[in-house]
Design a protein around this motif. Structure first.
Motif, PDB file in Angstrom:
ATOM      1  N   SER A 277       0.929  -1.461  -0.159  1.00 13.49           N
ATOM      2  CA  SER A 277      -0.054  -0.121  -0.678  1.00 13.49           C
ATOM      3  C   SER A 277       0.733   0.888   0.255  1.00 13.49           C
ATOM      4  O   SER A 277       1.664   1.264   1.013  1.00 13.49           O
ATOM      5  CB  SER A 277      -0.682  -0.106   1.801  1.00 13.49           C
ATOM      6  OG  SER A 277      -0.693   1.306   1.697  1.00 13.49           O
ATOM      7  N   ARG A 279       0.167   4.054   0.716  1.00 10.46           N
ATOM      8  CA  ARG A 279       0.091   4.773   1.842  1.00 10.46           C
ATOM      9  C   ARG A 279       0.760   5.026   2.961  1.00 10.46           C
ATOM     10  O   ARG A 279       1.248   5.422   3.903  1.00 10.46           O
ATOM     11  CB  ARG A 279      -1.499   4.448   2.618  1.00 10.46           C
ATOM     12  CG  ARG A 279      -2.380   6.254   3.173  1.00 10.46           C
ATOM     13  CD  ARG A 279      -4.267   6.145   3.262  1.00 10.46           C
ATOM     14  NE  ARG A 279      -4.194   4.707   3.794  1.00 10.46           N
ATOM     15  CZ  ARG A 279      -4.350   4.540   5.311  1.00 10.46           C
ATOM     16  NH1 ARG A 279      -3.954   5.221   6.222  1.00 10.46           N
ATOM     17  NH2 ARG A 279      -3.920   3.413   5.888  1.00 10.46           N
ATOM     18  N   GLY A 319      -2.341   1.920  11.625  1.00 11.24           N
ATOM     19  CA  GLY A 319      -3.269   2.343  10.259  1.00 11.24           C
ATOM     20  C   GLY A 319      -3.233   1.305   8.835  1.00 11.24           C
ATOM     21  O   GLY A 319      -4.843   2.107   8.011  1.00 11.24           O
ATOM     22  N   GLU A 320      -3.250   0.255   8.902  1.00 13.01           N
ATOM     23  CA  GLU A 320      -3.281  -0.678   7.946  1.00 13.01           C
ATOM     24  C   GLU A 320      -4.427  -1.089   7.792  1.00 13.01           C
ATOM     25  O   GLU A 320      -4.851  -1.658   8.721  1.00 13.01           O
ATOM     26  CB  GLU A 320      -2.437  -2.238   7.884  1.00 13.01           C
ATOM     27  CG  GLU A 320      -2.075  -2.535   6.549  1.00 13.01           C
ATOM     28  CD  GLU A 320      -1.190  -4.166   7.388  1.00 13.01           C
ATOM     29  OE1 GLU A 320      -0.188  -3.827   6.122  1.00 13.01           O
ATOM     30  OE2 GLU A 320      -2.132  -5.105   7.998  1.00 13.01           O
ATOM     31  N   THR A 321      -5.494  -0.955   6.925  1.00 16.01           N
ATOM     32  CA  THR A 321      -6.230  -1.095   6.611  1.00 16.01           C
ATOM     33  C   THR A 321      -6.787  -2.630   6.251  1.00 16.01           C
ATOM     34  O   THR A 321      -5.881  -3.027   5.549  1.00 16.01           O
ATOM     35  CB  THR A 321      -7.343  -0.276   5.710  1.00 16.01           C
ATOM     36  OG1 THR A 321      -7.148  -0.139   4.620  1.00 16.01           O
ATOM     37  CG2 THR A 321      -7.507   1.461   6.143  1.00 16.01           C
ATOM     38  N   ASP A 322      -8.159  -2.950   5.865  1.00 14.49           N
ATOM     39  CA  ASP A 322      -8.008  -3.814   5.290  1.00 14.49           C
ATOM     40  C   ASP A 322      -8.163  -4.118   4.046  1.00 14.49           C
ATOM     41  O   ASP A 322      -7.435  -4.712   2.869  1.00 14.49           O
ATOM     42  CB  ASP A 322      -9.926  -4.463   5.476  1.00 14.49           C
ATOM     43  CG  ASP A 322     -10.239  -5.246   6.383  1.00 14.49           C
ATOM     44  OD1 ASP A 322      -8.905  -5.423   6.961  1.00 14.49           O
ATOM     45  OD2 ASP A 322     -11.489  -5.512   6.804  1.00 14.49           O
ATOM     46  N   ALA A 323      -8.547  -2.878   2.625  1.00 13.04           N
ATOM     47  CA  ALA A 323      -7.894  -2.270   1.819  1.00 13.04           C
ATOM     48  C   ALA A 323      -6.387  -2.468   1.639  1.00 13.04           C
ATOM     49  O   ALA A 323      -5.871  -2.865   0.579  1.00 13.04           O
ATOM     50  CB  ALA A 323      -8.674  -1.147   1.690  1.00 13.04           C
ATOM     51  N   ASP A 324      -5.662  -1.693   2.291  1.00 11.57           N
ATOM     52  CA  ASP A 324      -3.881  -1.198   2.664  1.00 11.57           C
ATOM     53  C   ASP A 324      -3.149  -3.246   2.393  1.00 11.57           C
ATOM     54  O   ASP A 324      -3.163  -3.282   1.819  1.00 11.57           O
ATOM     55  CB  ASP A 324      -3.298  -0.943   4.132  1.00 11.57           C
ATOM     56  CG  ASP A 324      -4.032   0.716   4.309  1.00 11.57           C
ATOM     57  OD1 ASP A 324      -4.002   1.518   2.551  1.00 11.57           O
ATOM     58  OD2 ASP A 324      -3.868   1.237   5.048  1.00 11.57           O
ATOM     59  N   GLY A 358      -4.100   4.131  15.554  1.00 12.58           N
ATOM     60  CA  GLY A 358      -4.314   3.575  14.781  1.00 12.58           C
ATOM     61  C   GLY A 358      -3.189   1.930  14.668  1.00 12.58           C
ATOM     62  O   GLY A 358      -3.329   1.674  14.078  1.00 12.58           O
ATOM     63  N   VAL A 360      -2.447  -1.495  15.357  1.00 14.69           N
ATOM     64  CA  VAL A 360      -3.771  -3.214  15.072  1.00 14.69           C
ATOM     65  C   VAL A 360      -3.740  -3.453  16.058  1.00 14.69           C
ATOM     66  O   VAL A 360      -2.466  -4.075  16.573  1.00 14.69           O
ATOM     67  CB  VAL A 360      -3.275  -3.305  13.541  1.00 14.69           C
ATOM     68  CG1 VAL A 360      -3.707  -4.424  13.035  1.00 14.69           C
ATOM     69  CG2 VAL A 360      -2.932  -2.050  11.963  1.00 14.69           C
ATOM     70  N   VAL A 364      -6.015  -8.892  14.138  1.00 16.92           N
ATOM     71  CA  VAL A 364      -6.345  -8.968  12.970  1.00 16.92           C
ATOM     72  C   VAL A 364      -4.986  -9.063  12.440  1.00 16.92           C
ATOM     73  O   VAL A 364      -4.894  -9.056  11.418  1.00 16.92           O
ATOM     74  CB  VAL A 364      -6.340  -7.495  12.944  1.00 16.92           C
ATOM     75  CG1 VAL A 364      -6.203  -6.796  11.289  1.00 16.92           C
ATOM     76  CG2 VAL A 364      -7.939  -6.769  13.475  1.00 16.92           C
ATOM     77  N   ARG A 368      -3.931 -11.360   9.524  1.00 16.85           N
ATOM     78  CA  ARG A 368      -3.543 -10.774   8.209  1.00 16.85           C
ATOM     79  C   ARG A 368      -2.031 -12.158   7.753  1.00 16.85           C
ATOM     80  O   ARG A 368      -1.515 -12.285   6.916  1.00 16.85           O
ATOM     81  CB  ARG A 368      -3.101  -9.801   8.107  1.00 16.85           C
ATOM     82  CG  ARG A 368      -4.586  -8.688   8.289  1.00 16.85           C
ATOM     83  CD  ARG A 368      -4.541  -7.846   8.278  1.00 16.85           C
ATOM     84  NE  ARG A 368      -5.097  -6.647   8.312  1.00 16.85           N
ATOM     85  CZ  ARG A 368      -5.712  -5.794   8.108  1.00 16.85           C
ATOM     86  NH1 ARG A 368      -4.619  -4.791   8.897  1.00 16.85           N
ATOM     87  NH2 ARG A 368      -6.713  -4.920   8.264  1.00 16.85           N
TER      88      ARG A 368
END
Ligand code: SAM
Ligand code: SF4
Length: 461
Positions: A277, A279, A319-324, A358, A360, A364, A368
């Motif tokens: 990602s 970001r 800050g790592e999201t599912d999308a990232d 953020g 994690v 989670v 991942r």
């Protein structure tokens, strides 16, 4: 060796640089009469050569110190105990407070002072040396004898560069190993010549950012890693060269060309991307995008089509999201790794990411990590299967599991088991891959029809 020579036990954690450093500490103590032992129980000096990169690695040291304290109580023996490596550098005198069993603390830049510090410890002082030395540590460290080199096998590490100026926001290395510095090329050529003269066939050049190498050349100019490897390639008897770990920002055209031009340079590259990602890459201060990384891989593969790519990933960076994370899975798929190391983000005190919003949750991160590991394992198995029926060179580096069997490494760093009557450790033999195991290849000496993998000269044709 005298019967009552003091015995040294070094336990190393973490990276390959610590393996190299452990040998240097043993070399530094050899002139003092120390001989190495494989067991802490009969040692007169125990050195824990520690790693600070993740919390788990650092905490292992304290559990080990607890075991040593118990062992001392139970056996009545009183070996000296030293803590070396990056935990020593990061925590210094704190270690003495937390673990009374420790006699001395020594950071990675001070190993040349080990004999002196041991003498202080013998007098009952508890020295701590975590200075970043101004002197050339490597020049002052005692050189290993040919016998010591031979006892360590036919593959060896050579640290060419230490420290890091990149300051990725998750990483402790710039704080524990200090600023980037490169060893002079003449010193490295001499060290490699000594290793080869004592029977070493493969040398892996080490650095926290090995591709940032910029050492002084014998001609007075600054040498790059590619220039250094060209010189090392000329050493007769050296069969293979590798280097690790590289940062994508420092892979330049000259180094890429070396993969095409140097037959001794193995087609394997450890080039961590950490995340897919953009970001997250920016928050990590990696200074490259996912697309730049993929284009770089394309250029390297154009120079060396059979390159086996390896890397490192961190999941669950703040800050790592599912999308990232989906982007991370995507880059892993696109880059087609032959292997990779996957880590859960571990907040390290003093690094910027430890204080980022953020963070994690552990559950989670676990999920991942499992998904990414499953993908990497599948890629690794597919790469291994793609070699079945093909010819590869195998450097035989130790006896195998069964009589008549030898073990070695493929050009791609995979362990290989081979039955090769008459072959000896240290030899590079041509072999056909017959099958794959959980983590290794099975092979038989080559003969008959050949389906040879592209070699550098063919790759450019
Ligand atoms: N210099 C290399 C680079 O830039 O990729 C990596 C050197 S570092 C010693 C080895 C690996 O440990 C990194 O690539 C990263 O994946 C991992 N690592 C470093 N700090 C970490 C942290 N705080 N949590 C989890 N993994 C970490
Ligand atoms: Fe750590 Fe590598 Fe980043 Fe340097 S470049 S800070 S060693 S991860």
């Amino acid at each position: 060796m005298t019967a009552n020579a003091p015995k040294l036990f070094v336990k190393s954690y973490g990276c390959q640089m610590n393996v190299y450093d452990a040998e240097r500490m043993a070399d530094a103590l050899a002139p003092e009469g120390y001989v190495e032992t494989q067991s802490a129980e009969d040692a007169d000096l125990i050195i824990l050569n520690t790693c600070h990169i993740r919390e788990k690695a650092a905490e292992k040291v304290y559990s080990e110190l607890g075991r040593i304290r118990k062992m001392k109580q139970e056996t009545g023996r009183a070996p000296k105990v030293a803590v070396a490596g990056c935990v020593a550098q990061a925590e210094g005198a704190e270690i003495l407070k937390r673990a009374p069993v420790v006699d001395l603390v020594i950071g990675p830049q001070s190993y040349q002072r080990l004999p002196e510090l041991l003498r202080e410890a013998a007098e009952g002082r508890r020295p701590v040396d975590t200075d970043f030395a101004v002197e050339d540590k490597f020049e002052r460290l005692a050189k290993p004898s040919p016998k010591a080199i031979a006892s360590r096998g036919v593959t060896a590490f050579v640290t060419v560069q230490e420290g890091c100026d990149k300051f990725c926001t998750f990483c402790v290395v710039p704080y524990t190993r200090g600023a980037e510095s490169s060893r002079p090329a003449a010193q490295l050529i001499a060290e490699t010549e000594r290793l080869v003269a004592a029977g070493v066939r493969e040398v892996t050049l080490l650095g926290q950012n090995v591709d940032a190498y910029h050492g002084e050349g014998p001609d007075g100019r600054t040498w790059s890693l590619a220039r250094l490897m060209r010189a090392l390639s000329e050493i007769e008897g050296l069969a293979r060269l590798r280097y690790t770990t590289s940062h994508p920002r420092d892979m330049d055209d000259e180094l890429i060309a070396a993969h095409r031009e140097l037959p001794k340079l193995m087609p394997y590259l450890h080039l961590p991307v950490q995340s897919g990602s953009d970001r997250i890459l920016a928050a990590m201060n990696r200074k490259h995008t996912a697309d730049e990384y993929l284009r770089l891989i394309d250029r390297i593969r154009a120079a060396r089509p059979d390159l086996a790519l390896s890397g490192d990933f961190i999941v669950g960076f703040p800050g790592e999201t599912d999308a990232d994370f989906e982007d991370t899975l995507a880059i892993a798929r696109d880059a087609a790794y032959a292997s990779a190391f996957t880590f859960k983000y571990s907040p390290r005190p003093g690094t910027p990411a430890a204080d980022m919003d953020g963070q994690v949750p552990e559950a989670v991160k676990d999920e991942r990590l499992q998904r990414l590991q499953a993908l990497i394992s599948a890629q690794q198995a597919a790469f291994a299967r793609s070699l079945v029926g093909r010819e590869i060179d195998v450097l035989l580096d130790r006896p195998g599991r069964y009589p008549g069997q030898l073990a070695g490494r493929s050009p791609y760093l995979q362990p290989v088991q081979i039955t090769a009557p008459g072959a000896v450790v240290g030899e590079v033999i041509r072999a056909v891959v017959t099958d794959t195991g959980a983590n290794s290849l099975f092979a038989a000496p080559a003969g008959g029809a050949r389906d040879i993998l592209p070699q550098p000269a063919e790759a450019i044709a």
